[in-house]
Design an enzyme around this catalytic site. Structure first.
Site, short mmCIF file in Angstrom:
data_model
loop_
_atom_site.label_atom_id
_atom_site.label_comp_id
_atom_site.label_asym_id
_atom_site.label_seq_id
_atom_site.Cartn_x
_atom_site.Cartn_y
_atom_site.Cartn_z
N ASN A 15 15.85 3.09 -37.51
CA ASN A 15 16.44 1.79 -37.79
C ASN A 15 15.59 0.96 -38.74
OD1 ASN A 15 18.50 2.41 -36.06
ND2 ASN A 15 17.79 1.12 -34.40
N CYS A 16 16.19 -0.10 -39.25
CA CYS A 16 15.45 -1.08 -40.05
C CYS A 16 14.45 -1.82 -39.16
CB CYS A 16 16.41 -2.08 -40.67
SG CYS A 16 17.81 -1.36 -41.53
N GLY A 17 13.62 -2.62 -39.78
CA GLY A 17 12.69 -3.46 -39.03
C GLY A 17 13.06 -4.92 -39.16
N GLN A 224 13.27 -5.74 -42.99
CA GLN A 224 12.90 -4.65 -43.88
C GLN A 224 13.91 -3.54 -43.68
OE1 GLN A 224 11.10 -3.96 -46.30
NE2 GLN A 224 10.67 -1.77 -46.31
#
Length: 263
Positions: A15-17, A224
């Site tokens: 996943n994204c951050g 991010q």
């Protein structure tokens, strides 16, 4: 990693951050900007990087509108805080298309009975961009919009929304070659978004506003991006206007489709 205690490897996803920081007393400080940018750097492992090694899948942060800072840097007078809106606007690079999009946006704002207080060119350092990001870098301006008459906050926000959506659809359906450059990351009386397909460590150096000591905020939401099913682009960098999401990966047991809520 092996299963142990309450931990199970099946919960690991690409996943994204995302991160959030705020002052619990509601005090605005410049330190929150620095801390938010540090969070972004620490989340670099959660984001994707393009083949040039310098262009990211997307990174950005949402902060309070820095009223005192804008009072200093704008060459026009501003009303009291929250009595005006600030739009962060991505625009075409071609001069004639840049002028066309700005005028169209201005006309729709006026059609809503609102007042254009002024435009501000957002100072950026394009040398911080990778070749891929630089090739699609938009011109970035901020527009400041006030009320022409006594209206409540809800009506003001509705008029801002209408002006934005009408402009977006008109430009998308136009024949200009750089229509895809036009995008409005934020258009609000309270928040402002700085974002792009930029490496997290380069957000601060690229947007030089973020280096100014009198730029203060009570909170910051950072993101991010790890792009799994859409090509990275400036407008798809996050945060979006109202959300910051970290679920993109499509698996049999994961998300079946990417959530693309921007409103």
């Amino acid at each position: 990693m092996k299963e142990q205690g309450l931990y199970s490897p099946e919960f690991e996803h690409e996943n994204c951050g995302a991160g959030f920081i705020c002052n619990l007393k509601g005090e605005k400080t410049n330190q929150i900007i620095h801390d938010a940018l540090e969070i972004l750097v620490k989340l670099e492992h959660r984001g994707g990087v393009s083949s040039d090694g310098k262009t990211g899948d997307g990174a950005g942060l949402l902060i309070d509108i820095p009223h005192e800072y804008f009072n200093r840097v704008c060459d026009f007078k501003l009303p009291n805080a929250r009595e005006y809106a600030v739009g962060m606007v991505f625009l075409p690079k071609a001069e004639n298309q840049y002028v066309f999009c700005k005028k169209l946006f201005e006309d729709e704002i006026k059609n809503q009975g609102l007042t254009i207080l002024g435009w501000r060119e957002v100072p950026v350092d394009s040398s911080q961009l990778g070749p891929i990001a630089l090739a699609s870098e938009p011109k970035i301006d901020q527009i400041f919009v006030g009320k022409s008459e006594e209206i409540d906050d809800a009506t003001f926000k509705a008029k801002l929304y209408a002006a934005r959506k009408i402009t977006e659809h008109t430009i998308i359906n136009s024949k200009i070659s750089e229509s895809s450059y036009f995008y409005i990351p934020s258009f609000s009386t309270t928040t402002l978004i700085y974002k792009g397909i930029i490496m997290p460590e380069d957000i601060g150096p690229y947007y030089t506003d973020l280096q100014q000591t009198d730029l203060v905020t009570r909170l910051a939401l950072v993101h991010q991006r790890f792009s799994t099913n859409t090509m990275p682009s400036w407008e798809l960098a996050q945060p979006f206007r109202y959300i910051c999401q970290n679920g993109e990966i499509n698996t049999l047991r994961g998300n079946v489709s990417r959530m693309r809520v921007r409103e």
